[in-house]
Write a protein that holds these residues in place. Structure first.
Motif, PDB file in Angstrom:
ATOM      1  N   LYS A 125       0.854  -1.191   0.000  1.00  0.00           N
ATOM      2  CA  LYS A 125       0.000   0.000   0.000  1.00  0.00           C
ATOM      3  C   LYS A 125       0.891   1.243   0.000  1.00  0.00           C
ATOM      4  N   PRO A 126       0.359   2.363  -0.453  1.00  0.00           N
ATOM      5  CA  PRO A 126       1.167   3.601  -0.413  1.00  0.00           C
ATOM      6  C   PRO A 126       1.683   3.921   0.993  1.00  0.00           C
ATOM      7  N   GLU A 127       0.918   3.588   2.009  1.00  0.00           N
ATOM      8  CA  GLU A 127       1.354   3.867   3.377  1.00  0.00           C
ATOM      9  C   GLU A 127       2.500   2.966   3.844  1.00  0.00           C
ATOM     10  N   ASP A 128       2.877   2.000   3.031  1.00  0.00           N
ATOM     11  CA  ASP A 128       4.066   1.192   3.328  1.00  0.00           C
ATOM     12  C   ASP A 128       5.351   1.871   2.859  1.00  0.00           C
ATOM     13  N   THR A 129       5.217   2.983   2.154  1.00  0.00           N
ATOM     14  CA  THR A 129       6.387   3.726   1.696  1.00  0.00           C
ATOM     15  C   THR A 129       7.226   4.166   2.894  1.00  0.00           C
ATOM     16  N   ALA A 130       8.507   3.778   2.883  1.00  0.00           N
ATOM     17  CA  ALA A 130       9.391   4.056   4.017  1.00  0.00           C
ATOM     18  C   ALA A 130      10.787   3.546   3.705  1.00  0.00           C
TER      19      ALA A 130
END
Length: 123
Positions: free
Chosen positions: A87-92
């Motif tokens: 998911k985009p919120e996994d970007t890190a």
């Protein structure tokens, strides 16, 4: 000295998969529980997953449970993070880490960190 070197990061579309790897040296690998943490832009570093010394038990953050799988190969001194349904919120930036025998969920208890590998998930 202990060295942890991550690889496998990159760019992927939402719903895709990536596999991160961490090569460990300078330690008796099979004696260390291993972890993955991540830090998104503007946020604090957070626990993602951990695996016991033998690999028989694992622990996951609720946000990745069912999508990510941590594994290890003690013969190769490697730990992996298979990431599915990204998911985009996994970007890190994803970091390999260890404290020692115990699994820990807080950054303050980690003794050794890798330099991290960037994962970018686009929507």
């Amino acid at each position: 000295q202990v060295q942890l070197v991550e690889s496998g990061g990159g760019w992927v579309q939402a719903g895709g998969s990536l596999r991160l790897s961490c090569a460990a040296s300078g330690l008796t690998f099979s004696s260390y529980a291993m972890h993955w943490f991540r830090q998104a832009p503007g946020k604090e570093r957070e626990f993602v997953a951990a695996i016991t010394r033998s690999g028989s038990n694992t622990d996951y953050a609720d946000s990745v449970k069912g999508r990510f799988t941590i594994s290890r190969d003690n013969a190769k001194n490697m730990v992996y993070l298979q990431m599915n349904s990204l998911k985009p919120e996994d970007t890190a930036v994803y970091y390999c880490a260890t404290r020692g025998v115990l699994i820990v969920r807080t950054t303050g208890r980690v003794n050794y960190w890798g330099k991290g590998t960037l994962v970018t998930v686009s929507s």
